[in-house]
Design a protein around this motif. Sequence first.
Motif, mmCIF file in Angstrom:
data_model
loop_
_atom_site.group_PDB
_atom_site.id
_atom_site.type_symbol
_atom_site.label_atom_id
_atom_site.label_comp_id
_atom_site.label_asym_id
_atom_site.label_seq_id
_atom_site.Cartn_x
_atom_site.Cartn_y
_atom_site.Cartn_z
ATOM 1 N N PHE A 181 48.717 21.634 -31.741
ATOM 2 C CA PHE A 181 48.786 22.670 -30.702
ATOM 3 C C PHE A 181 48.759 24.082 -31.289
ATOM 4 O O PHE A 181 48.161 24.987 -30.712
ATOM 5 C CB PHE A 181 50.010 22.460 -29.812
ATOM 6 C CG PHE A 181 49.822 21.350 -28.826
ATOM 7 C CD1 PHE A 181 48.951 21.490 -27.757
ATOM 8 C CD2 PHE A 181 50.479 20.143 -28.989
ATOM 9 C CE1 PHE A 181 48.751 20.450 -26.848
ATOM 10 C CE2 PHE A 181 50.283 19.099 -28.089
ATOM 11 C CZ PHE A 181 49.416 19.250 -27.023
ATOM 12 N N GLY A 218 66.178 29.689 -24.629
ATOM 13 C CA GLY A 218 66.683 28.330 -24.393
ATOM 14 C C GLY A 218 65.736 27.248 -24.863
ATOM 15 O O GLY A 218 65.650 26.187 -24.251
ATOM 16 N N ILE A 269 65.630 25.930 -28.096
ATOM 17 C CA ILE A 269 66.040 25.196 -29.299
ATOM 18 C C ILE A 269 65.842 23.698 -29.073
ATOM 19 O O ILE A 269 66.082 23.188 -27.984
ATOM 20 C CB ILE A 269 67.528 25.501 -29.624
ATOM 21 C CG1 ILE A 269 67.719 26.981 -29.954
ATOM 22 C CG2 ILE A 269 68.041 24.640 -30.771
ATOM 23 C CD1 ILE A 269 66.993 27.481 -31.174
ATOM 24 N N SER A 311 62.938 22.038 -29.163
ATOM 25 C CA SER A 311 61.758 21.705 -28.356
ATOM 26 C C SER A 311 60.497 21.964 -29.177
ATOM 27 O O SER A 311 60.510 22.727 -30.143
ATOM 28 C CB SER A 311 61.724 22.543 -27.075
ATOM 29 O OG SER A 311 61.419 23.880 -27.392
ATOM 30 N N TYR A 312 59.424 21.303 -28.788
ATOM 31 C CA TYR A 312 58.143 21.531 -29.475
ATOM 32 C C TYR A 312 57.704 22.976 -29.308
ATOM 33 O O TYR A 312 57.109 23.569 -30.197
ATOM 34 C CB TYR A 312 57.069 20.602 -28.911
ATOM 35 C CG TYR A 312 57.162 19.185 -29.413
ATOM 36 C CD1 TYR A 312 57.059 18.899 -30.779
ATOM 37 C CD2 TYR A 312 57.337 18.121 -28.539
ATOM 38 C CE1 TYR A 312 57.137 17.595 -31.248
ATOM 39 C CE2 TYR A 312 57.421 16.820 -29.000
ATOM 40 C CZ TYR A 312 57.320 16.557 -30.350
ATOM 41 O OH TYR A 312 57.409 15.276 -30.807
ATOM 42 N N LEU A 313 58.012 23.521 -28.126
ATOM 43 C CA LEU A 313 57.599 24.894 -27.860
ATOM 44 C C LEU A 313 58.211 25.858 -28.884
ATOM 45 O O LEU A 313 57.551 26.801 -29.335
ATOM 46 C CB LEU A 313 58.032 25.281 -26.430
ATOM 47 C CG LEU A 313 57.159 26.294 -25.716
ATOM 48 C CD1 LEU A 313 55.693 25.932 -25.776
ATOM 49 C CD2 LEU A 313 57.592 26.437 -24.269
ATOM 50 N N ASN A 334 67.806 20.794 -34.301
ATOM 51 C CA ASN A 334 69.041 20.191 -34.810
ATOM 52 C C ASN A 334 68.970 18.668 -34.756
ATOM 53 O O ASN A 334 69.612 17.997 -35.550
ATOM 54 C CB ASN A 334 70.236 20.638 -33.964
ATOM 55 C CG ASN A 334 70.452 22.133 -34.045
ATOM 56 O OD1 ASN A 334 70.403 22.706 -35.121
ATOM 57 N ND2 ASN A 334 70.661 22.758 -32.892
ATOM 58 N N GLY A 380 49.577 21.344 -22.415
ATOM 59 C CA GLY A 380 50.178 20.772 -23.630
ATOM 60 C C GLY A 380 51.425 21.515 -24.019
ATOM 61 O O GLY A 380 52.469 20.922 -24.297
ATOM 62 N N LEU A 381 51.332 22.823 -24.020
ATOM 63 C CA LEU A 381 52.487 23.632 -24.413
ATOM 64 C C LEU A 381 53.614 23.511 -23.390
ATOM 65 O O LEU A 381 54.781 23.493 -23.741
ATOM 66 C CB LEU A 381 52.080 25.093 -24.596
ATOM 67 C CG LEU A 381 51.233 25.343 -25.841
ATOM 68 C CD1 LEU A 381 50.819 26.792 -25.905
ATOM 69 C CD2 LEU A 381 51.981 24.947 -27.094
ATOM 70 N N CYS A 431 55.262 20.433 -24.022
ATOM 71 C CA CYS A 431 56.051 20.484 -25.259
ATOM 72 C C CYS A 431 57.420 21.076 -25.022
ATOM 73 O O CYS A 431 58.360 20.807 -25.757
ATOM 74 C CB CYS A 431 55.349 21.337 -26.321
ATOM 75 S SG CYS A 431 53.937 20.520 -27.012
ATOM 76 N N GLY A 432 57.527 21.920 -24.047
ATOM 77 C CA GLY A 432 58.802 22.578 -23.813
ATOM 78 C C GLY A 432 59.778 21.658 -23.117
ATOM 79 O O GLY A 432 59.421 20.602 -22.617
ATOM 80 N N LYS A 433 61.015 22.026 -23.212
ATOM 81 C CA LYS A 433 62.010 21.277 -22.454
ATOM 82 C C LYS A 433 63.215 22.165 -22.248
ATOM 83 O O LYS A 433 63.315 23.224 -22.856
ATOM 84 C CB LYS A 433 62.415 20.006 -23.184
ATOM 85 C CG LYS A 433 63.152 20.223 -24.484
ATOM 86 C CD LYS A 433 63.387 18.871 -25.084
ATOM 87 C CE LYS A 433 64.445 18.899 -26.154
ATOM 88 N NZ LYS A 433 65.761 19.277 -25.759
ATOM 89 N N SER A 434 64.079 21.726 -21.401
ATOM 90 C CA SER A 434 65.241 22.554 -21.150
ATOM 91 C C SER A 434 66.090 22.644 -22.394
ATOM 92 O O SER A 434 66.037 21.779 -23.263
ATOM 93 C CB SER A 434 66.052 21.958 -20.015
ATOM 94 O OG SER A 434 66.439 20.660 -20.371
ATOM 95 N N ALA A 435 66.849 23.702 -22.467
ATOM 96 C CA ALA A 435 67.650 23.933 -23.658
ATOM 97 C C ALA A 435 68.589 22.770 -23.906
ATOM 98 O O ALA A 435 69.249 22.273 -23.004
ATOM 99 C CB ALA A 435 68.458 25.202 -23.476
ATOM 100 N N ASP A 436 68.621 22.345 -25.189
ATOM 101 C CA ASP A 436 69.504 21.252 -25.577
ATOM 102 C C ASP A 436 70.571 21.859 -26.452
ATOM 103 O O ASP A 436 70.406 22.047 -27.638
ATOM 104 C CB ASP A 436 68.695 20.208 -26.346
ATOM 105 C CG ASP A 436 69.541 19.001 -26.672
ATOM 106 O OD1 ASP A 436 70.714 18.993 -26.282
ATOM 107 O OD2 ASP A 436 69.020 18.069 -27.324
ATOM 108 N N THR A 454 73.421 22.599 -28.785
ATOM 109 C CA THR A 454 74.123 21.844 -29.803
ATOM 110 C C THR A 454 75.627 21.924 -29.598
ATOM 111 O O THR A 454 76.324 20.940 -29.556
ATOM 112 C CB THR A 454 73.777 22.422 -31.184
ATOM 113 O OG1 THR A 454 72.384 22.302 -31.350
ATOM 114 C CG2 THR A 454 74.481 21.679 -32.259
#
Lengths: 278, 457
Positions: free
Chosen positions: A83, A137, A139, A141-143, A220, B16-17, B20-25, B27
Motif C-alpha cells: 500500500f 487514534g 496506534i 493499525s496498518y494505517l 504494540n 485499501g487504506l 487498513c485502519g481500525k479504531s484505536a487499540d 494499550t
Amino acid sequence: MMTARQKKKVKSGTSFAVKVILGIIFISPLIVGLAFSVQSEAALVTYPLKLITENPTIQNYLEIFAKVPLLAYLKNSVIVCFFAILGQIVFSSLAAYAFVYFEFPFKRQLFSLVLITMMIPGEVVVITNYVTIQNMGLINSYLALILPSLVSGTSIFLMRQYYLTLPRDFKEAATQDGCGDMGYLFRIATPLSIPTISSLAVYLFVQIYNQFFWPLLVTNKDTMRTIQIGISFLTTSDIISYGQILAGAVVAIVPSVIIYIFGQDYIIKGMTAGGVKG
Amino acid sequence: MKKILALALALVLALGLTACGKSADKTGGDTNTDSTEPVNVVLWTYYGDTNIGYLQKIADDFNASQSKYTVSIEFQGTQAEMNAKIQSTAASELPAMFNGAVENVAMYANADYCAPLQSYIDADKDGWAQLDGTWDSIRAAYCDNKGNQVGYPCGYSYGGIFYNEDLLTKAGINAADIQSFDDLYAACEKLVGGGYCTYGVGFHPDGFYFNAALGREGIQAYDNGNGYTGDITKCLYVDDKTVNNALTTMLTDYQKLYANNLAIAFGSDYQGEIIPQFASGDCALFLGVVSMTTKILKSVDGAFKVGIVPMVSATENGKRTGEPAGGTGTYICNNGNEAQMQGAYEFIKWMSTGDQAAFFSTSTGYLAPNKEAYDSTSYQKYVSDTFPAISTVYDSLAKSDDSANNPYIPISNEMKAANLLAIQTVTGDPTANVQDAIKTACESIQEAIDLYNAANK
C-alpha cells in the motif's frame, strides 16, 4: 608471443575473474550469514570460528519459527509495502505531473518545499509523527504503519525529473488529438515511465521493508508487527543467539532478494532511462 | 477504459487504506470498570527472546493465581528505543509498568511517566516481606535520593570477573586477591608472561564498569554525595584529588594492559569473541556481569571450573563495601489508570516472591534479589549444582552497605558513554594522555549535567 586473439581472451578472462571476485566480496555477508545460520549455538561459540560446519543443522530455523510468528510479521511487512508503494507511485505521479505540466502560483516555492522534505532526516520527525498518529487514534493499525510512507519528496522529485525528459511534442500531439491531462498522464506518460516507476518501487520496497523504529513505535501487539521487529526480538539483554538471529535475517531477506532478482532489469533501465535523449 | 482503470486504482488505494485502519487499540487505556472482568495490566519490556519467555511464565503463574488482573507483556525494542517510546507516548496509551535499567532510577524518579513504588508500598496493608529481605545495596539502588522506592529489581545484575580456575591455579594466582585494577594487571602479567594463556583478560565494553569500580571502593565522583544529598551539579573527575587519583590509576592500568598485549582488543564483541576465547582457554579472565553466567557456563561446557570474584575497585584504597548494582528493574508507569497501576504493583510484588524470583534468577543467571529467593530450594540447588562460585558474590553482598551506589544521576546514559570513551581512548592508544581522557570525559558529563539542570529547573 601472444596473438591479438589470445591477448583478448586473457583480458576477457581476467576481467571475468575480477568481476567474480568482486561479486563474491559483495555477496559475502549473505554467504557468511547463511553459513552461520545452519551452525549450532555450540559451534558458534568455538574459537576460532569455522565458516563451513561439518554438521549443518536447521535447528535455528525451527526455533525462530517456534518463538516468533515470522510469517505473520512477513505478511504485515508485505501489506505495508504494497500500500505504501502504491500510494507513493500514485501520489508522486500526480504531483510530478502537476509540477511539470501545470502553471500555478508559487509553483517554484512549492517544489522547493518538496525538495526541503528530502533534506530532513526521518529521525527528526519520527516523534512528532508518532504523536500525530497517537492523536488520530491509529496506534496498532496498518494505517499507522502506512500513512507516513504514503508520500515522499524523493518520489515526487524522481517522477518529475522523468516527466521533464519526455518530449513536449508528445503532449502537444496528444492535446491536438483531443487527449486531456489525465488521458495524457495515464495513456502516454505512465506507460513510458514504467521503468522509472519500477525502479522507484524497488527502491521504496527496500526502504519500507527495512523500517524498524517506526513500526516499533506505532505497534504494540504481535498481530501488527513487522518482520524487522521480529528479528530484533531474537536478542535479549546480555545474551544474543547469533545462529537464530542470522536464521531470522535469512528469512527476512528472502522477499528483498526475490524483488531484486525480478526487478534488477527495471532498476538498470530506470537508472539509464533519463540518460538518453529521445 | 484508462479513465476507469485510473479511477479503479484510486478506489483500490482509498478502500485499501480505509480497510487498513481500525479504531484505536489503547494499550494502557483499559478503562474496564466491570469488576467481574480482570484488569489488563501491560508490561513493556526490552527483554526479547529467551528472557521474555521466563517473564511470561511468571506472568502466567500470576494470572493463574488470582482473577483480578491479567498481565500481558509487550516487547518494545532496545532499552533506548523503549525509553524514547515511553517519553513520547500519551499517558492514556502508556502501559501499567515497564522495565528499565537500575542506572536510570534518577531519570525515572524525576519523570512524569513513572509512578514511584513507594506510594503503593505505603498504602499496602499486607506489607511486602520480600522487600524487607532485599539486599541493602540493591534496595538502595532502586531508591531516590530521599529513600523512596522507585522500582524493584527484576534481573539483578552484578559486575564481576569470571575466571578459569584451572589456569589461575597453574599460574599460582588466588582469585580472591584480585581486588583492584593493579591486582588485575599483575595477574594478567603473570598469566601471559608465564605462557599460561594468550590474553589475561577480556572486557565487556560498557561504561557501567567505570562507575562500578569507583563505587566499589566508595568513591563519590559527583557533588552532593553522588546525588544522594542533593541534585548533582558538578562532575568531580578533575577537581577532586581522590577521584582523580582513582581514575588515573584505573585508566593507567587499562592502558598498560593494552600496551603490553595482555588483554583482548577492547571493544571486541563479548559473545562472539571474548567468551569463546575464555571458553577455549586462550583468555583466563573476563570482566562482565552475572547475567552472562548461563552463556559462559554453556560455552565452557565443563572443560574447566569457572569462578567469579566481585568487581575490582579502581585503587587499593577504600572499604570495599560498595556494590553498585546493574541490571533491570520493574517500574510502575503513570498511565492514569489506578486499577492497572495497582495491578502492576501486585505483579511486581509477585515477581519478588521466593519461587518466582528464584526461577528468573536460575534461568537467566541474574542474582536472587532477596533472601527469600536466595534461600529457596531451586536457587540453593543452582548454587550447589550449577554455579557454586556464585556464593562469593553473596558473601560480598552480605558485607555490603548502601553507602556506595551508582551516582544518583538522571543523565546516566551520557555519563556511561563519556566513561566508555575515556577507556577506549587509553586502550586504543598507548601514548594517549590519561589526564586528557579524564578531562574530556569530565567536560562531556558536565555539559550533560548543565543541560539537564537547565531544562529541569
